[in-house]
Design a protein around this motif. Structure first.
Motif, PDB file in Angstrom:
ATOM      1  N   LEU A  48      17.917   4.957 -12.810  1.00  8.51           N
ATOM      2  CA  LEU A  48      17.638   3.617 -13.314  1.00  8.51           C
ATOM      3  C   LEU A  48      18.010   3.570 -14.796  1.00  8.51           C
ATOM      4  N   LYS A  49      19.223   3.126 -15.064  1.00  9.34           N
ATOM      5  CA  LYS A  49      19.745   3.166 -16.431  1.00  9.34           C
ATOM      6  C   LYS A  49      19.447   1.887 -17.212  1.00  9.34           C
ATOM      7  N   SER A  50      19.071   0.820 -16.512  1.00  6.14           N
ATOM      8  CA  SER A  50      18.740  -0.417 -17.218  1.00  6.14           C
ATOM      9  C   SER A  50      17.603  -1.120 -16.499  1.00  6.14           C
ATOM     10  N   LEU A  51      16.861  -1.886 -17.273  1.00  9.39           N
ATOM     11  CA  LEU A  51      15.694  -2.569 -16.724  1.00  9.39           C
ATOM     12  C   LEU A  51      15.429  -3.822 -17.539  1.00  9.39           C
ATOM     13  N   ARG A  52      15.160  -4.928 -16.849  1.00  9.64           N
ATOM     14  CA  ARG A  52      14.776  -6.172 -17.521  1.00  9.64           C
ATOM     15  C   ARG A  52      13.287  -6.389 -17.332  1.00  9.64           C
ATOM     16  N   LEU A  53      12.579  -6.564 -18.455  1.00 10.47           N
ATOM     17  CA  LEU A  53      11.141  -6.803 -18.402  1.00 10.47           C
ATOM     18  C   LEU A  53      10.817  -8.124 -19.091  1.00 10.47           C
ATOM     19  N   VAL A  74      15.706  -2.403  -5.369  1.00  8.73           N
ATOM     20  CA  VAL A  74      14.408  -3.018  -5.045  1.00  8.73           C
ATOM     21  C   VAL A  74      14.284  -4.343  -5.782  1.00  8.73           C
ATOM     22  N   LYS A  75      13.816  -5.363  -5.058  1.00  7.32           N
ATOM     23  CA  LYS A  75      13.526  -6.661  -5.652  1.00  7.32           C
ATOM     24  C   LYS A  75      12.065  -7.015  -5.375  1.00  7.32           C
ATOM     25  N   LEU A  76      11.359  -7.382  -6.433  1.00 12.54           N
ATOM     26  CA  LEU A  76       9.939  -7.716  -6.319  1.00 12.54           C
ATOM     27  C   LEU A  76       9.720  -9.107  -6.919  1.00 12.54           C
ATOM     28  N   PRO A  77      10.083 -10.149  -6.185  1.00  9.81           N
ATOM     29  CA  PRO A  77      10.139 -11.501  -6.756  1.00  9.81           C
ATOM     30  C   PRO A  77       8.812 -12.096  -7.196  1.00  9.81           C
ATOM     31  N   ASP A  78       7.686 -11.705  -6.558  1.00  8.56           N
ATOM     32  CA  ASP A  78       6.392 -12.312  -6.892  1.00  8.56           C
ATOM     33  C   ASP A  78       5.382 -11.320  -7.459  1.00  8.56           C
ATOM     34  N   ASN A  89      14.495   8.992  -7.555  1.00 11.57           N
ATOM     35  CA  ASN A  89      15.630   9.339  -8.410  1.00 11.57           C
ATOM     36  C   ASN A  89      16.957   8.731  -7.970  1.00 11.57           C
ATOM     37  N   LYS A  90      16.972   7.976  -6.850  1.00 15.33           N
ATOM     38  CA  LYS A  90      18.187   7.252  -6.471  1.00 15.33           C
ATOM     39  C   LYS A  90      18.111   5.774  -6.839  1.00 15.33           C
ATOM     40  N   LEU A  91      16.953   5.334  -7.260  1.00 14.85           N
ATOM     41  CA  LEU A  91      16.754   3.925  -7.596  1.00 14.85           C
ATOM     42  C   LEU A  91      17.591   3.560  -8.820  1.00 14.85           C
ATOM     43  N   SER A  92      18.531   2.656  -8.631  1.00 16.77           N
ATOM     44  CA  SER A  92      19.417   2.269  -9.734  1.00 16.77           C
ATOM     45  C   SER A  92      19.289   0.796 -10.101  1.00 16.77           C
ATOM     46  N   SER A  93      18.650   0.018  -9.236  1.00 18.05           N
ATOM     47  CA  SER A  93      18.493  -1.416  -9.511  1.00 18.05           C
ATOM     48  C   SER A  93      17.079  -1.848  -9.163  1.00 18.05           C
ATOM     49  N   LEU A  94      16.409  -2.452 -10.134  1.00 16.14           N
ATOM     50  CA  LEU A  94      15.048  -2.945  -9.924  1.00 16.14           C
ATOM     51  C   LEU A  94      14.929  -4.319 -10.571  1.00 16.14           C
ATOM     52  N   ILE A 141       0.829  -1.212   0.000  1.00 18.42           N
ATOM     53  CA  ILE A 141       0.000   0.000   0.000  1.00 18.42           C
ATOM     54  C   ILE A 141       0.861   1.259   0.000  1.00 18.42           C
ATOM     55  N   ALA A 142       1.830   1.325   0.909  1.00 20.64           N
ATOM     56  CA  ALA A 142       2.649   2.539   1.004  1.00 20.64           C
ATOM     57  C   ALA A 142       3.994   2.229   1.637  1.00 20.64           C
ATOM     58  N   TYR A 143       5.041   2.704   0.990  1.00 19.69           N
ATOM     59  CA  TYR A 143       6.397   2.622   1.507  1.00 19.69           C
ATOM     60  C   TYR A 143       6.802   4.047   1.885  1.00 19.69           C
ATOM     61  N   PRO A 144       7.170   4.289   3.151  1.00 19.70           N
ATOM     62  CA  PRO A 144       7.473   5.665   3.590  1.00 19.70           C
ATOM     63  C   PRO A 144       8.546   6.329   2.728  1.00 19.70           C
ATOM     64  N   ALA A 145       8.256   7.529   2.283  1.00 22.98           N
ATOM     65  CA  ALA A 145       9.134   8.216   1.328  1.00 22.98           C
ATOM     66  C   ALA A 145      10.514   8.517   1.887  1.00 22.98           C
ATOM     67  N   ASN A 146      10.625   8.640   3.207  1.00 26.78           N
ATOM     68  CA  ASN A 146      11.922   8.974   3.807  1.00 26.78           C
ATOM     69  C   ASN A 146      12.444   7.844   4.688  1.00 26.78           C
ATOM     70  N   LYS A 147      11.989   6.635   4.444  1.00 24.83           N
ATOM     71  CA  LYS A 147      12.517   5.473   5.160  1.00 24.83           C
ATOM     72  C   LYS A 147      14.007   5.371   4.877  1.00 24.83           C
ATOM     73  N   ALA A 148      14.798   5.090   5.918  1.00 27.05           N
ATOM     74  CA  ALA A 148      16.251   5.168   5.787  1.00 27.05           C
ATOM     75  C   ALA A 148      16.847   4.059   4.934  1.00 27.05           C
ATOM     76  N   ASP A 149      16.175   2.924   4.835  1.00 24.35           N
ATOM     77  CA  ASP A 149      16.730   1.777   4.114  1.00 24.35           C
ATOM     78  C   ASP A 149      17.028   2.122   2.657  1.00 24.35           C
ATOM     79  N   LYS A 150      18.166   1.565   2.184  1.00 24.63           N
ATOM     80  CA  LYS A 150      18.536   1.787   0.791  1.00 24.63           C
ATOM     81  C   LYS A 150      18.050   0.669  -0.126  1.00 24.63           C
ATOM     82  N   SER A 151      17.670  -0.458   0.466  1.00 27.30           N
ATOM     83  CA  SER A 151      17.206  -1.581  -0.343  1.00 27.30           C
ATOM     84  C   SER A 151      15.915  -2.152   0.237  1.00 27.30           C
TER      85      SER A 151
END
Length: 753
Positions: free
Chosen positions: A613-618, A571-575, A588-593, A537-547
């Motif tokens: 995010l310079k590359s993305l696999r879909l 970020v990993k979204l396996p399911d 704007n800091k997200l570099s791996s998805l 539903i919501a991930y806090p915008a200023n949560k300290a975690d980097k991953s």
């Protein structure tokens, strides 16, 4: 689309200035834009396309003319200073057939014509109405032999009288009954005519731009009996004393600026047939609220709630109330924004039920008691206003012996308290109850409060901590513009939250905590999920975690769930199967998805402005992709005036996807770099051929190793078998030796005996 909007905005602004400061004539004199952009008839003659270079025009006496495609004359300007003007049948031996938009000059202040006569040869008059410059005009006459136009009592119509072309502005008379045959009031046809009362025919279908503008003595007009479907731009603009207008049930379109400057217009009922409302439609009116029917699908910017301030700037009135259904065009308009025009709406939104309750509240008798104002309803006292200036405000459980059960809209608006303590007698907090409490830092809503209305804490910009101890129903945009909110806690009692992005404006949010899992939400590690842990539903915008890695079984990312997260890099979204619109916008800091191979949906702007995010696999399973879903960012420096798109592809962006899949086609059409025939291997995108070769090598190695192991096993077994045989052989020899020894011993015994 954006370019067309800007052109329209420019024209609208010019027209707005004109309708409030000068005659409409000045607008047309300077406007060289295609007339269809602001509402003139699209059926304008091809001959209306004039040459800009006036050196190509011909001067003949007082008239400047051009030659039409048919070889006849179109009068473009007139230099005569007489009061009575007669248009000739011919000029230089050529028939005069048309009147351009400035046929009678373009200087309304010095125009001298009081009477104009048209010959039989005229068959076309500019749809932009050249007579608007004739500010002293009392009468228009037409030759009886004219086949296209007709004049009656000095008023100009088309021959069949289905279109009113011009009612001379100085004709005189307080009232006018438009003939029953008229179906259209042409552009500026009754502009500034001095009429107080006008009667419109039942067959009327269209009212052109400025058609009834600047009728400064007209207090009311009734369109309810007509068949009007369109009010073109600025149709009633500048009707400064207009107090009442009844619209027809056939109306579908209200053009830009249609009622601009109608300062006495304090209420209007919009029909259920209405579909579109143009920009500036009701700017500078007396409206403080408007009810928008669900039929309306488009409301252009600045349509309602704007006025011209002392510096001449178009300014929003943030207390303006818009009434409509949730998620309707009315609802969207309340918070609509556009960085290209530097505006952000922040109007009060109410449902029809809430608006009716508000009206009922206004009818209640108010009672003043100390710092509070209240009213009595069947369930007890309701707080309606607070005048306290204390830094901490404690709301009493009772007031004058009556339990306080509700806090009504705008009760604490503007209060400067840092903390407001709510008693456990309160059952409901209404919409906007704490709107713009800009110093409020902490609020704890007790368990007794079961319902919290829309925008309840809107613009509480200092609010850092909020807790709902028992809320069951929560409205939309409750924390709109709560830009300091760090912690939100709630009991597991919430059954309904009418907001798909409840914390979208909470840019400092660090933690969301739901105590328990009996409601529709739960939390885990500060992140808010659906109770069944299938939706983020919501991930806090200023949560300290980097991953972040989504828990197993989570299938969907809700709209704007990760929007504007400041610290997320990986970020990993396996399911995950569905990622909704704006899900990661502005990360704007997200570099791996890393996404699931089961992903089917990627909503509009889902990864917009993810510039790192310079590359993305879909995957091939992805078949539903929204506009600007990935690989795009907003180019603030785009030259949109010259056609450069503001939505630009992220520099260096590469998509990895199977050839000819949906994502491949999307990226190719956008001009993005696409790499096919790869697979993800230990976190890297590598060639599928390399992986296959590596797999073959590894397979051979495995087989070889297995062979070695097998050989060793065989040798071991052979050795074991040999040893067993040797052991058996040794045992046999020992047995035979013992038997031989036993035989010898027996013979010796027999000899002794």
């Amino acid at each position: 689309m954006l370019e067309r909007k800007k052109i329209a905005a420019f024209i609208a602004g010019m027209l707005l200035c004109a309708c409030t400061a000068a005659p409409a004539a000045n607008v047309y004199a300077e406007d060289t834009t295609d007339s269809s952009a602001w509402g003139a008839s699209p059926e304008t003659s091809a001959n209306e396309e004039k040459k800009e270079d006036k050196n190509t025009y011909t001067l003949s006496g007082d008239f400047l003319y051009s030659t039409t495609r048919d070889g006849t004359i179109c009068i473009e300007d007139c230099k005569s200073t007489s009061a009575v003007l007669t248009i000739p049948e011919k000029l230089d031996g050529i028939a005069v057939t048309e009147l351009g938009r400035q046929a009678f000059g373009s200087d309304p202040e010095n125009n001298t014509f009081t009477e104009i006569s048209l010959p039989s040869s005229i068959n076309y008059i500019s749809d932009e109405n050249p007579f608007i410059y004739c500010t002293k005009l009392r009468s228009i006459t037409v030759s009886e032999d004219n086949k296209d136009f007709f004049s009656e009592e000095g008023i100009l119509y088309t021959k069949d009288r289905d279109r009113l072309v011009c009612y001379p502005c100085k004709k005189g008379g307080n009232s006018f009954k438009v003939p029953d045959s008229v179906k259209e009031l042409g552009t500026s046809s009754l502009y500034n005519a001095g009429i107080k009362d006008i009667t419109l025919p039942s067959g009327l279908e269209k009212i052109g731009a400025f058609a009834l503008a600047d009728l400064t003595e007209m207090e009311s007009v009734d369109l309810s009996g007509t068949k009007v479907t369109e009010l073109d731009p600025y149709a009633f603009s500048g009707c400064s004393v207009l107090k009442e207008i009844k619209l027809p049930i056939t109306l579908e379109y209200i053009g830009g600026g249609a009622f601009a400057g109608c300062k006495e217009l304090t209420e209007i009922e919009l029909p259920q047939s209405l579909e579109e409302i143009g920009q500036y439609a009701f700017v500078n009116t007396g409206l403080t609220a408007v009810v928008i029917p669900d039929s309306v699908s488009n409301i252009s910017y600045c349509a309602f709630g704007y006025y011209t301030d002392e510096d001449g700037n178009i300014t929003a009135n943030n207390s303006f109330t818009v009434v409509g259904s949730p998620n309707s065009a009315a609802h969207i308009y309340c918070t609509d924004s556009d960085s290209d025009y530097d505006y952000q709406n922040s109007f009060v939104f109410l449902t029809p039920e809430e608006y009716q309750e508000k009206q009922d509240l206004l009818a209640l008798d108010r009672i003043k008691s100390g710092d509070f104002e209240y009213a009595m309803i069947s369930t007890g006292a309701v707080l309606t206003f607070c005048t306290s200036t204390d830094s901490t405000i404690t709301i009493p459980a009772e007031i004058d012996g009556n339990p306080i059960t509700k806090i009504y809209p705008s009760c604490f608006t503007g209060t400067m308290a840092k903390e407001i303590i709510i008693p456990d007698t309160v059952e409901e907090i209404r919409e906007l109850a704490f709107f713009n409490c800009s110093e409020l830092k902490k609020v704890v809503v007790p368990a007794s409060v079961k319902k919290i209305g829309n925008n309840a804490f809107d613009k509480c910009t200092a609010l850092e901590y909020a807790e709902f101890c028992g809320a069951e129903t929560v409205g939309s945009q409750v924390f709109c513009d709560c830009t300091s909110l760090k912690t939100f806690k709630a009991a597991d009692t919430i059954k309904e939250w009418n907001d798909e992005e409840p914390f979208i404006y909470c840019t400092e949010l660090e933690e969301i905590e739901i105590d328990g899992n009996s409601g529709i939400y739960r939390s885990e590690n500060g992140v808010m999920y659906s109770n069944d842990m299938t939706v983020i539903i919501a991930y806090p915008a200023n949560k300290a975690d980097k991953s972040y890695t989504s828990p197993s079984g989570v299938k969907e990312v809700q709209q704007s769930a990760f929007a504007n997260c400041k610290n997320l890099e990986s970020v990993k979204l396996p399911d995950i199967e569905v990622i909704n619109a704006y899900a990661f916008e502005g990360c704007n800091k997200l570099s791996s998805l890393v996404l699931s191979d089961k992903l089917t949906t990627l909503g509009s702007d889902a990864l917009y402005d993810c510039t790192s995010l310079k590359s993305l696999r879909l995957p091939e399973s992805l078949t539903d992709i929204g506009a600007c879903a990935f690989g795009y960012y907003h180019n603030d420096n785009a030259d949109t005036q010259n056609g450069e798109a503001a939505d630009a592809v992220v520099e260096g962006f590469t998509l990895y996807a199977p050839k000819d899949c949906t994502a491949y086609s999307f990226a190719k059409s956008a001009g993005m770099k696409v790499v096919t025939g790869t697979t993800r291997f230990f976190g890297k995108n590598v060639s599928s051929g390399f992986v296959y070769s590596l797999a073959a090598i590894l397979g051979a190695a495995v087989l070889a190793f297995a062979g070695i192991l097998t050989g060793k096993t065989v040798k071991k077994k052979k050795a074991e078998n040999a040893a067993a045989k040797r052991k058996a052989h040794s045992a046999e020899l020992r047995r035979q030796r013992r038997e031989a020894e036993d035989s010898t011993d027996k013979k010796e015994d027999d000899t002794i005996e």
